[in-house]
Design a protein around this motif. Structure first.
Motif: not given
Length: 104
Positions: A54-79
């Motif tokens: 999907k990353l290869d095929d689409g346009t990335i709208d936003s991305a962020l890393l959310v760090v909480k409770d000892g883990t980091g979650t990379l959140v990517v939104k597309m189209e």
């Protein structure tokens, strides 16, 4: 505890996903509102392959890393229809390797 949010430059997303495994994937989730295929993926390996496609095929709208409770979650939104969430254990190294800046 409040989460800490880091901005992820859109130009680095594909590079991050090329080697995301080295940061210790804890889990991965994909949502595609235009497809049911993402609901049928059974393993993190299948979900990661799908996310990379999907990353290869689409346009990335936003991305962020959310760090909480000892883990980091990379959140990517597309189209406005695809959301990819990858939770990693070694988020500190990810922040350092890609020089991510904390959102103010």
């Amino acid at each position: 505890m409040e989460p800490t949010i880091y901005n992820v430059p859109l130009g680095k997303i594909r590079e991050i996903f090329e080697g995301i495994e080295k940061y210790g994937i804890v889990g991965i989730d994909t949502e595609n509102e235009a497809s049911l295929l993402d609901d049928m993926l059974q393993s993190d390996k299948e979900r990661l392959k799908y996310a990379r496609e999907k990353l290869d095929d689409g346009t990335i709208d936003s991305a962020l890393l959310v760090v909480k409770d000892g883990t980091g979650t990379l959140v990517v939104k597309m189209e406005n229809i695809i959301t990819i969430r990858v939770t990693v254990g070694d988020y500190g190294r990810l922040i350092e390797d890609f020089e991510l800046k904390r959102r103010e």
